[in-house]
Design a protein around this motif. Structure first.
Motif, mmCIF file in Angstrom:
data_model
loop_
_atom_site.group_PDB
_atom_site.id
_atom_site.type_symbol
_atom_site.label_atom_id
_atom_site.label_comp_id
_atom_site.label_asym_id
_atom_site.label_seq_id
_atom_site.Cartn_x
_atom_site.Cartn_y
_atom_site.Cartn_z
ATOM 1 N N ARG A 1 1.032 -1.081 0.008
ATOM 2 C CA ARG A 1 -0.010 -0.006 0.149
ATOM 3 C C ARG A 1 1.047 1.253 -0.111
ATOM 4 O O ARG A 1 1.998 1.217 0.886
ATOM 5 N N LEU A 2 0.597 2.232 -0.703
ATOM 6 C CA LEU A 2 1.430 3.198 -1.074
ATOM 7 C C LEU A 2 0.777 4.399 -0.440
ATOM 8 O O LEU A 2 -0.385 4.906 -0.810
ATOM 9 N N ALA A 3 1.507 5.025 0.583
ATOM 10 C CA ALA A 3 0.668 6.130 1.571
ATOM 11 C C ALA A 3 0.885 7.503 0.916
ATOM 12 O O ALA A 3 1.949 7.532 -0.002
ATOM 13 N N PRO A 4 0.143 8.560 1.228
ATOM 14 C CA PRO A 4 0.150 9.806 0.664
ATOM 15 C C PRO A 4 1.587 10.421 0.640
ATOM 16 O O PRO A 4 2.074 11.160 -0.258
ATOM 17 N N ASP A 5 2.290 10.083 1.818
ATOM 18 C CA ASP A 5 3.737 10.583 1.939
ATOM 19 C C ASP A 5 4.740 9.844 1.298
ATOM 20 O O ASP A 5 5.850 10.144 1.239
ATOM 21 N N GLY A 6 4.201 8.660 0.564
ATOM 22 C CA GLY A 6 5.154 7.945 -0.491
ATOM 23 C C GLY A 6 5.783 6.726 0.508
ATOM 24 O O GLY A 6 6.647 5.930 -0.373
ATOM 25 N N ARG A 7 5.620 6.343 1.874
ATOM 26 C CA ARG A 7 5.918 5.334 2.464
ATOM 27 C C ARG A 7 5.164 4.081 1.945
ATOM 28 O O ARG A 7 4.050 4.331 1.498
ATOM 29 N N ILE A 8 5.672 3.253 2.009
ATOM 30 C CA ILE A 8 5.083 1.597 1.771
ATOM 31 C C ILE A 8 4.706 0.902 2.837
ATOM 32 O O ILE A 8 5.534 1.192 4.031
ATOM 33 N N HIS A 9 3.553 0.156 2.867
ATOM 34 C CA HIS A 9 3.136 -0.683 3.864
ATOM 35 C C HIS A 9 2.547 -1.937 3.373
ATOM 36 O O HIS A 9 2.306 -1.974 2.228
ATOM 37 N N ARG A 10 2.393 -3.022 4.168
ATOM 38 C CA ARG A 10 1.951 -4.117 3.871
ATOM 39 C C ARG A 10 1.544 -4.957 4.965
ATOM 40 O O ARG A 10 1.908 -4.392 6.303
ATOM 41 N N SER B 1 15.965 -13.610 1.884
ATOM 42 C CA SER B 1 15.241 -12.618 0.812
ATOM 43 C C SER B 1 15.393 -11.235 1.294
ATOM 44 O O SER B 1 15.242 -10.950 2.526
ATOM 45 N N LEU B 2 15.389 -10.443 0.559
ATOM 46 C CA LEU B 2 15.077 -8.955 0.601
ATOM 47 C C LEU B 2 13.794 -8.591 1.231
ATOM 48 O O LEU B 2 13.724 -7.755 1.717
ATOM 49 N N ASN B 3 12.967 -9.779 1.465
ATOM 50 C CA ASN B 3 11.538 -9.159 2.272
ATOM 51 C C ASN B 3 12.075 -9.118 3.596
ATOM 52 O O ASN B 3 11.170 -8.189 4.395
ATOM 53 N N LYS B 4 12.984 -9.851 4.094
ATOM 54 C CA LYS B 4 13.433 -9.739 5.618
ATOM 55 C C LYS B 4 13.790 -7.990 5.778
ATOM 56 O O LYS B 4 13.092 -7.270 6.411
ATOM 57 N N PRO B 5 14.643 -7.405 5.029
ATOM 58 C CA PRO B 5 15.320 -6.015 5.268
ATOM 59 C C PRO B 5 14.094 -5.153 5.215
ATOM 60 O O PRO B 5 13.989 -3.957 5.417
ATOM 61 N N TRP B 6 13.349 -5.601 4.015
ATOM 62 C CA TRP B 6 12.193 -4.553 3.653
ATOM 63 C C TRP B 6 11.207 -4.651 4.748
ATOM 64 O O TRP B 6 10.835 -3.343 5.254
ATOM 65 N N THR B 7 10.927 -5.554 5.714
ATOM 66 C CA THR B 7 10.019 -5.529 6.763
ATOM 67 C C THR B 7 10.819 -4.482 7.555
ATOM 68 O O THR B 7 9.849 -3.827 8.349
ATOM 69 N N GLU B 8 11.915 -4.707 8.039
ATOM 70 C CA GLU B 8 12.561 -3.912 8.755
ATOM 71 C C GLU B 8 12.399 -2.346 8.622
ATOM 72 O O GLU B 8 12.267 -1.604 9.426
ATOM 73 N N MET B 9 12.613 -2.338 7.286
ATOM 74 C CA MET B 9 12.707 -0.745 6.797
ATOM 75 C C MET B 9 11.397 -0.276 6.696
ATOM 76 O O MET B 9 11.164 1.005 7.066
ATOM 77 N N ILE B 10 10.413 -1.009 6.561
ATOM 78 C CA ILE B 10 8.792 -0.730 6.511
ATOM 79 C C ILE B 10 8.483 -0.332 8.044
ATOM 80 O O ILE B 10 7.898 0.838 8.456
ATOM 81 N N ALA B 11 9.015 -0.918 8.782
ATOM 82 C CA ALA B 11 8.713 -0.857 10.571
ATOM 83 C C ALA B 11 9.351 0.527 11.146
ATOM 84 O O ALA B 11 8.800 1.080 11.664
ATOM 85 N N ALA B 12 10.394 0.765 10.306
ATOM 86 C CA ALA B 12 11.277 2.066 10.530
ATOM 87 C C ALA B 12 10.759 3.027 9.982
ATOM 88 O O ALA B 12 11.295 4.344 10.307
ATOM 89 N N GLY B 13 9.987 3.128 8.976
ATOM 90 C CA GLY B 13 9.118 4.247 8.256
ATOM 91 C C GLY B 13 10.354 4.691 7.301
ATOM 92 O O GLY B 13 10.301 6.015 6.536
#
Length: 234
Positions: free
Chosen positions: A151-160, A189-201
């Motif tokens: 999901r792409l937020a208005p501020d450009g951050r991604i979420h899932r 997988s890059l899914n692991k650091p992606w998850t961490e980055m999403i949590a960190a904003g």
């Protein structure tokens, strides 16, 4: 054209099992699409962007990949013992890529319209981003499936993982590899650091100004060729 500011990693080590018999005697990146090997389409994206350093990882039928790339100014990160997945493959290639952020392309994508790497570089802001992913709205993708990735937020951050994932990741991104380098695992997988980055904003996305097709399965070949033909007619 001035040099692209980042090194480029192209993922090309996978087994291509979804391609069935087409990868029985060749790696997926060497399957022809519109008369050219898949990986050559990705390499052209890099060339048109002005990339000056390109690294390709190999594993399955690596000798064929090396022969195909011979004579070009391309570095190979060979995964000899086992396939390392996307995160592990990037981690293993970091000594060849150098310090700092890295641009990444999947070798099984076809992009039309704006250059994916140029789009990403123009939007990349290392002061607030660890990842910048290129996306398309789910409704604009070809043969991806019923669900989006983010999901792409208005501020450009991604979420899932929260519902409403209506954008698809289309195989192009810029990453700060610090988390990847610090990961103790060799295979991940890059899914692991992606998850961490999403949590960190610190994970962001932008929408591609063009078309894209995933050529991860046999039906994707005809769809990609139709996309390329349509782009030539525009």
């Amino acid at each position: 054209m001035p040099d692209f500011p980042l090194p480029l990693m192209i993922f090309a080590a996978g087994f291509g099992t979804r391609m069935g018999a087409l990868t029985a005697d060749r790696p997926k990146p060497l399957i022809p699409v519109a008369g050219r090997a898949l990986i050559d389409h990705a390499l052209e994206v890099g060339q048109r962007a002005g990339v000056s350093r390109t690294v390709v990882n190999t594993h399955y039928r690596a000798g064929q990949m090396a022969a195909h790339l011979a004579g070009r100014d391309i570095l190979i990160s060979h995964e000899a013992g086992q396939i390392l997945e996307t995160g592990g493959g990037l981690k293993a290639a970091l000594p060849l890529l150098g310090d700092g952020p890295v641009a990444i392309l999947n070798s099984d994508g076809i992009w039309t319209g704006a250059n994916p790497l140029r789009e990403l570089a123009a939007a990349w802001d290392p002061s607030r981003m660890e990842a910048l992913l290129l996306l398309l709205p789910l409704a604009d993708t070809l043969a991806h499936g019923p669900k989006g990735d983010f999901r792409l937020a208005p501020d450009g951050r991604i979420h899932r993982g929260e519902g409403g994932e209506d954008h698809v990741y289309i195989g192009a991104q810029i990453l700060d590899p610090a988390r990847i380098a610090a990961t103790p695992d060799a295979v991940f997988s890059l899914n692991k650091p992606w998850t961490e980055m999403i949590a960190a904003g610190t994970a962001y996305g932008i929408v591609h100004r063009g078309g894209w097709c995933d050529v991860g399965h046999p039906e994707g070949i005809a769809a990609a060729e139709a996309l390329l033909h349509s782009a030539q007619d525009d």
